[in-house]
Each structure stands twice: as C-alpha cells, then as structure tokens.
Design a protein around this motif. Structure first.
Motif, short mmCIF file in Angstrom:
data_model
loop_
_atom_site.label_atom_id
_atom_site.label_comp_id
_atom_site.label_asym_id
_atom_site.label_seq_id
_atom_site.Cartn_x
_atom_site.Cartn_y
_atom_site.Cartn_z
N ALA A 146 0.89 -1.46 -0.04
CA ALA A 146 -0.14 -0.22 0.23
C ALA A 146 1.16 1.30 -0.51
O ALA A 146 0.31 2.12 -0.51
N GLY A 147 1.39 1.01 0.27
CA GLY A 147 3.01 2.70 0.79
C GLY A 147 4.15 2.42 -0.18
O GLY A 147 4.92 3.20 -0.15
N ALA A 148 4.31 0.82 -0.57
CA ALA A 148 5.75 0.48 -1.35
C ALA A 148 5.81 1.97 -2.92
O ALA A 148 4.97 2.00 -3.43
N ARG A 149 7.02 1.69 -2.85
CA ARG A 149 7.24 2.51 -3.97
C ARG A 149 7.77 1.61 -5.01
O ARG A 149 7.83 1.41 -6.48
N ARG A 150 8.84 0.06 -3.99
CA ARG A 150 9.12 -0.65 -5.84
C ARG A 150 8.32 -1.69 -5.32
O ARG A 150 8.37 -2.29 -3.73
N LEU A 151 8.28 -2.94 -5.91
CA LEU A 151 7.61 -4.31 -5.41
C LEU A 151 8.70 -4.94 -4.85
O LEU A 151 8.01 -5.98 -3.52
N ASN A 152 9.98 -4.93 -4.92
CA ASN A 152 10.28 -5.81 -3.76
C ASN A 152 10.74 -5.48 -1.82
O ASN A 152 10.66 -5.94 -1.87
N GLU A 153 9.86 -4.47 -1.98
CA GLU A 153 9.72 -3.72 -0.20
C GLU A 153 8.94 -4.82 0.33
O GLU A 153 8.54 -4.80 1.22
N VAL A 154 8.09 -5.14 -0.61
CA VAL A 154 6.98 -6.26 -0.32
C VAL A 154 7.75 -8.37 0.66
O VAL A 154 7.22 -7.95 1.27
N GLY A 155 8.88 -7.92 0.12
CA GLY A 155 9.35 -9.48 0.02
C GLY A 155 10.16 -8.58 1.76
O GLY A 155 10.01 -9.47 2.41
N ASP A 156 10.43 -7.73 1.22
CA ASP A 156 11.68 -6.83 2.32
C ASP A 156 10.65 -7.45 3.75
O ASP A 156 10.83 -7.38 4.64
N ALA A 157 9.31 -6.65 3.67
CA ALA A 157 8.04 -7.14 4.84
C ALA A 157 7.88 -8.07 5.28
O ALA A 157 8.34 -8.10 6.59
N ILE A 158 7.58 -8.97 4.45
CA ILE A 158 7.40 -10.84 5.01
C ILE A 158 7.77 -10.83 5.62
O ILE A 158 8.52 -11.31 6.49
N GLU A 159 9.66 -11.14 4.71
CA GLU A 159 10.92 -11.65 5.30
C GLU A 159 10.97 -11.32 7.15
O GLU A 159 11.62 -11.81 8.31
#
Length: 275
Positions: A146-159
C-alpha cells in the motif's frame, strides 16, 4: 514480439472483481467443510460447484496436465498438492489453494487451517502458530504494498515479519506473481529480501502475494505425482495467498470479501474499493 504491460487500466481492474469474488466464495465454501474425515476431493467438487454457479471456471484446470479445481496440501506438503480421497486426520495442517477465471480475468488465493484434535493440544498449537505467522506475514506484505515505491518492499516486509516471529523458514524456490488475463503473469513477487528493486508500484499493478512458510528446512522435493511440493525434512508447512490490486485511490484485495479491511487493520491500512 508483443509484450503486455504489467499495469492494468481502471476498466480492467474493475473487470477483475468478479474473478476475485468467485475465488473468495469458493474458498469460503471449502473452508467450512474441513473436518476430520473430510477429504480433498470433496473440497475440490464443492469449489467447482461454487465457481460454476458464479459464471466462472477453474483456472487451475487450465494449467497443462492439471485436472483439479484446487490444490490441497497436507502437513509436510507445501503447495501443489493433488486432492485425493484420503480423509483428513485430526490435527492435520491443511493448505488449500484455488482460483477462478471469470470473463477472461483471474483470481488466485490460498489459506491454511488446522483440523481440531483435542488429544494433541501441543501439535495443534504449534501448527496453528505456523499458520497464523504465515497469514500475518501475508497481511504485512499487502500492507507494505500500500505504501511501497517498488515491489521488492513486499518481500522485505514479509521476511522481517517472519524473522520477528521465530524459527521459521520461507521457501525461496516458489514465489508470488502478477495476475490478470493469465493466472501467472509478470512480475515475480518475492517473499524475501532481494537485491533487485522490482517494478514500480503504481495504479494498475495486480499481484498475487503468497508466502509459503515451513517449521524446518526450506529444502523441498516434488513427489512422484509430478506436482506436490514437500519439505525434505518432513516439517510442517503453511501457505496463504491473496490477489491484490493497486489503483488510483489505494489498494483492494480482490480475493477478500471485505477488500482486506480486517487483515489490514492491525497495520493501519484501510483498503479502498475500486471505483
């Protein structure tokens, strides 16, 4: 060669809503059926009835060589489990993955539940915790989107969420994906930190986020059926997934009846319906 954009128009996002709704309805139906003695083929038939009634068809059956509506993975089977007539045992951890195609658009989602077993409270508690952590990591990833600039931020948050939860492993051989006219599209959606930044998160991006988490080693193998992915050390596993659309006013979880409101509330994110 023509290459379709990973971003959908506002009209295309609206067109994806029925597929998401059909997927959600089918999975809600089968979730209510999971109990000791029930089996994967019964769930599969129920999901097919719901999707058909809502004007869709199973997109899993469109995968070459696969003839079922669902994947049903039990205990140490992580994903892609083929439904069988083997009864669920008390205490089993069961992951169900399914999707629908409606008017040429796709939805994809998964959930995990633990079959009740009052005789083994420790086993049930450990497996329930694994499922809860996996589900929590999914919603953390969606909230990050919801607040990401780039999609990789999703994986950062999950890990980060999984690391904070304890000694669990995230499968790295299997990841999420874009979704739209096909069930599996670009871009890949990693459930862990990666060096690449990934595509920009902007209106029109639709992705299936699906962490697969294990209680032991992340090493897996594929069973002789050619589909079922299983942990090499026999450890328990869990799988949660939702299809999520980014649009001009926010995000909307296409495969959740409330658009993701309940799951996102702990993260302070309010989903906005697609206008």
């Amino acid at each position: 060669m023509f290459r379709r954009s990973i971003y959908k128009s506002a009209q295309e996002l609206r067109a994806m809503r029925p597929a998401g709704a059909a997927t959600a309805a089918a999975l809600a139906e089968v979730r209510a059926l999971i109990a000791p003695g029930a089996n994967g083929l019964e769930l599969d038939a129920a999901a097919e009835r719901v999707i058909s009634r809502l004007g869709g068809r199973s997109n899993f059956q469109l995968e070459p060589g696969y003839r079922h509506t669902l994947c049903v993975s039990v205990d140490d089977d992580v994903v892609h489990g083929i439904p069988t007539d083997r009864p669920f045992r008390p205490g089993s951890i069961v992951s169900v993955d399914g999707g629908a195609e409606v008017d040429g658009w796709n939805g994809d989602a998964a959930f995990t539940v633990v079959v009740p077993d009052p005789t083994r409270p420790e086993v049930v508690a450990a497996r329930t915790r694994l499922s809860e952590v996996t589900e929590g990591s999914l919603w953390c990833g969606i909230a990050a989107l919801a607040g990401a600039r780039r999609l990789n931020e999703v994986g950062d948050a999950i890990e980060e969420y999984i690391e904070d939860a304890g000694e669990y492993g995230i499968l790295t051989d299997y990841v999420g994906h874009g979704i739209g006219r096909s069930m599996h599209e670009e871009p890949p959606v990693f459930n862990y930190r990666v060096d690449r930044r990934g595509p920009a998160v902007r209106p029109g991006l639709v992705v299936a986020i699906e962490p697969m988490v294990v209680a032991g080693s992340i090493e897996t193998f594929v069973r002789d059926d050619g589909w079922t992915v299983t942990t090499s050390d026999g450890a328990d596993s869990a799988h949660w997934e939702h299809s999520v659309a980014v649009h001009a006013d926010g995000i909307w979880v296409l495969t959740a009846n409330d658009g993701g409101a309940a799951g996102l509330a702990p993260f302070g994110v309010v989903p906005v319906p697609i206008a």
